[in-house]
Design an enzyme around this catalytic site. Sequence first.
Site, short mmCIF file in Angstrom:
data_model
loop_
_atom_site.label_atom_id
_atom_site.label_comp_id
_atom_site.label_asym_id
_atom_site.label_seq_id
_atom_site.Cartn_x
_atom_site.Cartn_y
_atom_site.Cartn_z
N GLY A 1 21.27 -50.17 13.87
CA GLY A 1 21.53 -49.56 12.59
C GLY A 1 22.88 -49.39 12.16
O GLY A 1 23.24 -48.47 11.33
N TYR B 1 9.84 -38.63 5.06
CA TYR B 1 11.06 -38.59 5.67
C TYR B 1 11.01 -37.35 6.56
O TYR B 1 11.51 -37.36 7.74
CB TYR B 1 12.16 -38.59 4.63
CG TYR B 1 13.76 -38.51 5.22
CD1 TYR B 1 14.15 -39.57 5.80
CD2 TYR B 1 14.45 -37.21 5.38
CE1 TYR B 1 15.51 -39.41 6.41
CE2 TYR B 1 15.76 -37.21 5.59
CZ TYR B 1 16.35 -38.19 6.28
OH TYR B 1 17.42 -38.00 6.89
N1 SER Z 1 20.78 -37.32 3.23
C1 SER Z 1 19.08 -37.45 3.51
C2 SER Z 1 18.77 -37.52 2.12
O1 SER Z 1 19.14 -37.14 1.21
C3 SER Z 1 18.91 -36.20 4.21
O2 SER Z 1 19.42 -36.12 5.57
O3 SER Z 1 17.48 -38.26 2.28
#
Ligand code: SER
Length: 318
Positions: free
Chosen positions: A8, A140
Site C-alpha cells: 500500500g 473501520y
Molecule cells: N484518519 C482516519 C480516518 O479519518 C482515522 O485513522 O478515517
Amino acid sequence: MKRILIVGAGGQIGSELTMLLRSIYGNTNVVATDVRECKFLRETGPFAVLNALDANSYGYIVNKYKVDTIFNLVALLSVVGEKDPQLAWKINMGALMNSLEVARQYECALFTPSSIGAFGATSPKDKTPQDTIMQPTTIYGVCKVTGELLGNYYYTKYGVDTRSVRFPGIISNVTLPGGGTTDYAVEIYYEAVKHGRFTCPISSDVYMDMIYMPDALNACVQLMEADPSKLIHRNSFNIASMSFTPDIIYREIKKHLPGFKMDYKIDPTKEAIARSWPNSLDDTCARDEWGWAPKWNLADMTTDMLKIIVERHARGEI
Ligand code: SER
C-alpha cells in the site's frame, strides 16, 4: 530492519514512508508495492504492483526480496468504509490476514497501523487510556480492533513480531488522504491557500487528535527499531501530539492568512464518527516503552504546511 516491504506504498502514509525508509536503509533495501503502478516509487528503488488480497503473489514478493520487515498500510478509511462495509472488511482484514500469514511463514516483523478510530463513544473521551473500553461504531474501527487482537494473537501464538500504533488523523502536504473523518484538517490548508475559504464538514467544537506526517513517520521507524524486551504492549500503542477543533485550526491558519474565511456544512456521517472518537489520547505507554516524543505542535505544523502548499501552488502542482 534490513530488507523492508511496504504494502500500500502509494497511499498517504506509504508514499512518504517509502522515501524516508529508503533514505535510512538504502534504496534497494526498501521494496514498495501498491495495487496500482506508482512511477515515483519505481524511480527511486524496487517497486512491484501487488494486490495484498492475493496471498500467493504476496508470499512470492516477500520470498523474492528476502524481506524481514513488512509495513502493511492497506486500508479503506472510516467514511468510505461506511459506504460499503462489506468491501471495507474484505480489504482491511484480507490485507491484514495475508500480512500476518506471510510474516509467520517467512519470519518477518510486521507493522500495521491502528487508529483513534478503534475507540468509540463508550471509551473515556479525554486522555483516553492505553488499555480501556473499545467499542467502535464504524466498520473501520471494528477492523482496527480486530486487527489489534489478531496482531497480539499472532505474537503470543506464533511469536510473530507484530507492532502497531494508533494513529491520530495524519496531516501531510504530499499525498492527500481519501475517505477519512480527519481529512478536513488536511483539506483546510489546501483550500485556504487555493481559494481563501473552506467549508468545514464537522462542527466547530469537536476535538480530535491529529499528528504531522514527520512525527507519524518517526513513530513507525522508532517503534520497529525499539528493543523488544522493553515492549509491554504491542498492538497497539496510543500516540498523540496535538488535539484541536475546526475552530482552533481555523484561527491558527488565520494568523498567517488574515482574509481566510470558514463556514460550516455539517456532513452527518463525518460528524457522527468524529463525535464518537476521543478528544485526546494518553500516550504515556509509548513514551515509556519506546521513547515516543513528538516534535510538532499545531503552530509549527501550520507554518510548515502553509509554506509548502504555497510553494506547490506557485509551481502549479496543486
Ligand atoms: N484518519 C482516519 C480516518 O479519518 C482515522 O485513522 O478515517
